[in-house]
Design a protein around this motif. Structure first.
Motif, PDB file in Angstrom:
ATOM      1  N   TYR A   1       0.807  -1.215   0.000  1.00 43.87           N
ATOM      2  CA  TYR A   1       0.000   0.000   0.000  1.00 43.87           C
ATOM      3  C   TYR A   1       0.844   1.270   0.000  1.00 43.87           C
ATOM      4  O   TYR A   1       0.309   2.370  -0.182  1.00 43.87           O
ATOM      5  CB  TYR A   1      -0.997   0.004   1.170  1.00 43.87           C
ATOM      6  CG  TYR A   1      -0.446  -0.351   2.528  1.00 43.87           C
ATOM      7  CD1 TYR A   1       0.434   0.494   3.201  1.00 43.87           C
ATOM      8  CD2 TYR A   1      -0.839  -1.522   3.167  1.00 43.87           C
ATOM      9  CE1 TYR A   1       0.922   0.176   4.446  1.00 43.87           C
ATOM     10  CE2 TYR A   1      -0.364  -1.851   4.426  1.00 43.87           C
ATOM     11  CZ  TYR A   1       0.523  -0.996   5.066  1.00 43.87           C
ATOM     12  OH  TYR A   1       1.002  -1.310   6.309  1.00 43.87           O
TER      13      TYR A   1
ATOM     14  N   ALA B   1      -3.132   5.356   3.272  1.00 45.07           N
ATOM     15  CA  ALA B   1      -1.788   4.793   3.463  1.00 45.07           C
ATOM     16  C   ALA B   1      -0.757   5.860   3.154  1.00 45.07           C
ATOM     17  O   ALA B   1      -0.922   6.640   2.215  1.00 45.07           O
ATOM     18  CB  ALA B   1      -1.576   3.573   2.573  1.00 45.07           C
TER      19      ALA B   1
ATOM     20  N   ALA C   1      -0.730   2.931   7.640  1.00 42.84           N
ATOM     21  CA  ALA C   1      -1.985   2.815   6.899  1.00 42.84           C
ATOM     22  C   ALA C   1      -3.115   2.653   7.897  1.00 42.84           C
ATOM     23  O   ALA C   1      -2.906   2.310   9.072  1.00 42.84           O
ATOM     24  CB  ALA C   1      -1.940   1.628   5.931  1.00 42.84           C
TER      25      ALA C   1
END
Length: 295
Positions: free
Chosen positions: A2, A163, A143
């Motif tokens: 992410y 994120a 995140a």
């Protein structure tokens, strides 16, 4: 994953719906629009905007969207693929004649249903979240998801997956409006929690993010250089082939002795026949008898 950012293309996000109609637009901010065959689901790619992706679903082609999901330009397309994969599955399972489909289902009454993949991946609830909100944070603190229960409008943005540090080039965001089906948010969250590495070129990683990610160089495999077989290789190959033949055609010792005896008998017979033929062939021909002439 992410924190990997975008690779500059939306290929991964569009892959699950590659068989849907594509509309390339020359005017306006939306450069590519991919729709379901009946145009109830729309996936827009805004190549030059902060909100790079805009995905909606409606009851029919001309109705206002039931719900909207947007993804920032830093969000990895592999996370978007979590949503588009679920949409493709829902559409394939829907009955077009009835105009239904899970992609239009009402969201769950329980906020936990939408983020269960994150809690199952050991993301934990932040006790310091504002009143009326729920925030769940990843183990690395980089995140999370924010659920805002204070808003009541159908078009209010109530769930935000995020994120990376705050900043235009570092913060990835996926935002869902209130009527988004919970299982679609969960599918996106599952993709976000996936630990499978993604492929990026080094220059595509923001310099402020480089210390937060693990980079593993990849490259072409070195070609194998062929060499001439050695005498040992030849002997090993011969032994291996003999073993394979024996395994395919197993024979008892008695059978092998009979076969050997037959082979010697056949060879001796061939030799005697050859010698006999040779003797006959080398014998001088008999002189023909000459008839006597009578006086």
């Amino acid at each position: 994953m992410y924190l990997a950012g975008s690779n500059g293309t939306g290929d991964a996000g569009f892959a699950p719906v590659a068989h849907w109609p594509h509309h390339y637009l020359d005017e306006g901010p939306c450069q590519l629009l991919v729709t379901s065959p009946d145009q109830r689901i729309r996936i827009g790619w805004f190549g030059d905007d902060f909100e790079l992706w805009k995905i909606t679903a409606a009851e029919d082609a001309v109705s206002a969207p039931r719900w909207t999901a947007t993804f920032s330009h830093v969000t990895p397309a592999e996370i978007v693929a979590g949503l588009t994969t679920a949409l493709a599955h829902d559409y394939a399972e829907a009955d077009a004649a009835d105009g239904n489909g899970l992609f239009l289902a009402s969201p769950s009454l329980y906020w936990a249903d939408a983020v269960r993949p994150l809690t199952d991946a050991s993301w934990v609830r932040d006790g310091a979240a504002e009143c009326g909100t729920v925030e769940i944070i990843a183990p690395d603190g980089q995140a999370g998801v924010l659920i805002d229960n204070r808003l009541s409008g159908w078009d209010d943005e109530t769930v935000t997956l995020w994120a990376g540090p705050v900043g235009w080039g570092t913060r990835a965001e996926a935002v869902f409006t209130a009527r988004t089906p919970s299982h679609l948010i969960a599918a996106t969250a599952a993709a976000m929690a996936d630990t499978t590495p993604v492929l990026r070129e080094r220059h595509q990683i923001n310099r402020k993010m480089a210390h937060l990610v693990t980079l593993t160089p990849v490259g072409p495999t070195a070609p194998q250089i062929s060499r001439a077989p050695t005498p040992l290789d030849v002997r090993r190959t011969a032994v291996t082939q003999a073993v394979h033949r024996a395994a395919r055609f197993p024979q008892t010792a008695a059978v092998l002795r009979v076969m050997a005896a037959r082979s010697r008998t056949a060879t001796s017979a061939q030799n005697r026949a050859s010698n006999s033929a040779h003797a006959l062939g080398t014998r001088p021909p008999a002189s023909p008898s000459v008839p006597r002439r009578s006086r």
